[in-house]
Design an enzyme around this catalytic site. Structure first.
Site, PDB file in Angstrom:
ATOM      1  N   ASP A  73       0.856  -1.184   0.000  1.00  0.00           N
ATOM      2  CA  ASP A  73       0.000   0.000   0.000  1.00  0.00           C
ATOM      3  C   ASP A  73       0.900   1.244   0.000  1.00  0.00           C
ATOM      4  O   ASP A  73       1.684   1.450   0.927  1.00  0.00           O
ATOM      5  CB  ASP A  73      -0.897  -0.022   1.247  1.00  0.00           C
ATOM      6  CG  ASP A  73      -1.770   1.217   1.341  1.00  0.00           C
ATOM      7  OD1 ASP A  73      -2.530   1.453   0.402  1.00  0.00           O
ATOM      8  OD2 ASP A  73      -1.667   1.949   2.339  1.00  0.00           O
ATOM      9  N   THR A 106      -3.036   5.092  -4.103  1.00  0.00           N
ATOM     10  CA  THR A 106      -1.949   5.855  -3.475  1.00  0.00           C
ATOM     11  C   THR A 106      -0.607   5.591  -4.157  1.00  0.00           C
ATOM     12  O   THR A 106       0.253   6.454  -4.178  1.00  0.00           O
ATOM     13  CB  THR A 106      -1.836   5.495  -1.983  1.00  0.00           C
ATOM     14  OG1 THR A 106      -1.774   4.082  -1.860  1.00  0.00           O
ATOM     15  CG2 THR A 106      -3.021   6.005  -1.209  1.00  0.00           C
ATOM     16  N   THR A 107      -0.426   4.382  -4.709  1.00  0.00           N
ATOM     17  CA  THR A 107       0.827   4.069  -5.408  1.00  0.00           C
ATOM     18  C   THR A 107       0.840   4.757  -6.772  1.00  0.00           C
ATOM     19  O   THR A 107       1.827   5.393  -7.161  1.00  0.00           O
ATOM     20  CB  THR A 107       0.985   2.546  -5.584  1.00  0.00           C
ATOM     21  OG1 THR A 107       0.769   1.918  -4.319  1.00  0.00           O
ATOM     22  CG2 THR A 107       2.348   2.176  -6.103  1.00  0.00           C
ATOM     23  N   ASP A 404      -9.112   0.011   2.073  1.00  0.00           N
ATOM     24  CA  ASP A 404      -9.093   0.443   0.668  1.00  0.00           C
ATOM     25  C   ASP A 404     -10.378   0.034  -0.042  1.00  0.00           C
ATOM     26  O   ASP A 404     -10.991   0.818  -0.760  1.00  0.00           O
ATOM     27  CB  ASP A 404      -7.889  -0.167  -0.070  1.00  0.00           C
ATOM     28  CG  ASP A 404      -6.583   0.549   0.283  1.00  0.00           C
ATOM     29  OD1 ASP A 404      -6.622   1.414   1.176  1.00  0.00           O
ATOM     30  OD2 ASP A 404      -5.543   0.237  -0.315  1.00  0.00           O
TER      31      ASP A 404
END
Length: 540
Positions: A73, A106-107, A404
């Site tokens: 994550d 988020t990545t 998530d």
């Protein structure tokens, strides 16, 4: 004096000192500052690039106390990395803001920001002014967002047909450690959201969803409890383990005799005085317990502890109790059971009691650990996801993964438009931005083209992480995009033999994709506008 500074006088003849501390500062200006920023951002993006997609690799992070975290994550990796450089810290904040707002992607947002800065570096080397690059990126971002709106599709959120939502949750969970319980975890996330969602207001109250974990068992034992699970047990081992048709007194006052508010000193000079004091205390305890029983309560939830004497008295009076229940948990129990939190015994009334069908104590294997489950609550909208796992690391990663998935489904309840994943929206936007660049006559066209190339970094990273030859795979999919006019074609990460992401059911919310593009562009524009950095020399 000459070594530290010089003395000067203002127009009224008052002296003041000019301190020379410039030699203690490090200063970067112009192209050097830009290069330093871009290098820092690229380094962060390269760390995360290998974690992108369903075949992305995990990172192991060891904390200062030796505690381990294994995750892919992006927000978690960056928040636990020890980052010194100021621009690298901005990248960490970028991923955190994506996590706070959307909860997923988020990545991808960091990888995209890194690629945009990498392209900007080449333009700076060609002598293009950073402000022109920033303006070009702004134009390109606008075109990309319009393209996303065009290629998006409506996605029906229907309580009676949860299957499409489960597919969406499975896309999010595909890249996580817990993907061996892929389907089960997706179903749990969807059922939790649908239990608390207010579809008329298009909103989901996350306060009503509690995620609790316990080490032991296996991931498959994870379950959704229609009620509240708290990490406490009955205050006395001989109290009943199951309370049916529970009427709960939810107290934030302790079971103890009242103390004067002023500073006081009590001298006990004789045995009789001591006995009187004991009788007063016992009388107070008994009146407290009796007042709770008289209101019809058959279970006490107390925020504070109580001593063994009060505990023993509760057992004698057959009034089960739970002590040391934290503030957020007490609030959740009150919401779920329809009870009121009572700060003083005098204020307790029958109407303020919480109601639940059953309160039971769970035991785990051969350990002495216990937990309380409050089920069949008056307000059935409060739910708890109870996660099991072989070790603490897996339980924590499962919590992050489910967070998530919950966020993604919540976003869909708020805005029911989706795009298809696998790098397909990035390729479609890249083609649209490249064609828009041909229509721009000013210098910004170079920056717009660079933006188009930067968008390809996401499908390239997906292909590379999946074991495909990246450039060859991307070129093939791009040519099919142009020939077939099909914006759903992406990278076949799971080797299913089809590039159509609609067939593969790889779905992402439009809201998350738009946010990724806009956040990354905003940050890159801000970084490009910095041309002078001054820091104390020991901090750089």
């Amino acid at each position: 004096m000459a070594g530290t500074g010089s003395i000067a006088f203002d127009e009224y003849g008052r002296p003041f000192i000019i301190v020379r501390d410039q030699e203690n500062k490090t200063r970067l200006t112009g192209i050097e500052a830009h290069k330093s920023h871009i290098l820092a951002a690229k380094s962060i993006a390269n760390v995360l690039k290998t974690s992108l997609g369903p075949k992305g690799l995990d990172k192991m992070l060891v904390g200062p106390d030796g505690d381990l975290t294994i995750t892919n994550d992006g927000a978690t990796i960056l928040s636990q990395m020890d980052v010194e450089h100021q621009i690298a810290k901005l990248m960490v904040q970028l991923s955190r803001s994506q996590d706070d707002e959307i909860g997923d992607g988020t990545t991808g947002v960091v990888v995209l920001a890194g690629a945009l800065l990498e392209q900007a570096e080449q333009l700076l080397d060609r002598g293009i002014h950073p402000i022109r690059i920033a303006d070009g990126y702004e134009i390109a971002a606008k075109v990309a967002v319009e393209t996303l709106d065009k290629i998006s599709e409506r996605f029906e959120v229907d309580l009676k047909k949860p299957e499409p939502l489960i597919r969406l949750a499975m896309t999010t969970l595909g890249s996580k450690i817990i993907n061996r319980c892929h389907r089960q975890m997706a179903e749990i996330a969807v059922n939790a959201i649908l239990a608390v969602a207010d579809l008329d207001r298009k909103d989901v109250d996350f306060e009503l969803i509690k995620v609790e974990g316990k080490v032991g068992g296996k991931l498959e034992d994870t379950m959704l409890v229609k009620g509240v699970v708290i990490d406490k047990d009955m205050s006395h081992p001989q109290m009943p383990k199951v309370v049916k048709d529970a009427k709960m007194a939810i107290l934030t006052c302790p079971f103890e005799p009242p103390k004067p508010k002023t500073k006081h000193k009590l001298d006990v000079t004789s045995v009789e005085d001591y006995h009187k004091l004991r009788e007063y205390e016992i009388g107070k305890f008994e009146s407290m317990v009796q007042s709770v029983k008289d209101k019809g309560a058959n279970l006490v939830i107390c925020q504070w502890g109580f001593d063994d004497e009060a505990n023993h008295l509760l057992l004698q009076k057959q009034l089960p109790a739970v002590r040391w229940v934290g503030g957020p948990e007490i609030e959740l129990i009150a919401i779920a059971t329809g009870g009121r939190i009572v700060p003083r015994f005098e204020e307790l009334t029958t109407e303020k009691l919480g109601h639940a069908g059953i309160v039971r104590e769970l035991t785990f294997g051969t350990t002495k650990e216990r937990m309380l489950v409050i089920e069949e609550c008056k307000n059935s909208r409060a739910v708890t996801i109870f996660i099991r796992g072989g070790n603490k690391m897996i339980v924590e990663e499962a919590k992050r993964s489910l967070h998530d998935a919950l966020c993604v489904i919540r976003n869909l309840v708020r805005d029911d438009r989706v795009v298809f994943g696998g790098g397909a929206p990035e390729i479609a936007c890249s083609l649209a931005v490249a064609s828009a660049a041909d229509e721009i006559s000013t210098l910004e066209q170079y920056a717009v083209r660079a933006f188009s190339e930067a968008l390809e970094s996401v499908p390239l990273a997906l292909a590379e992480n999946s074991g495909h030859p990246p450039i060859h795979t991307l070129a093939e999919v791009k040519s099919r995009h142009v020939k077939e006019k099909n914006p759903r074609l992406g990278i076949d990460c799971l080797h299913k033999g089809s590039n159509d992401m609609k067939e593969q059911q790889v779905i992402e919310t439009l809201m998350a994709k738009k946010q990724q593009l806009l956040l990354a562009t905003q940050l890159v524009r801000m970084i490009l506008k910095i041309d002078d950095v001054r820091v104390p020399s020991d901090g750089f």
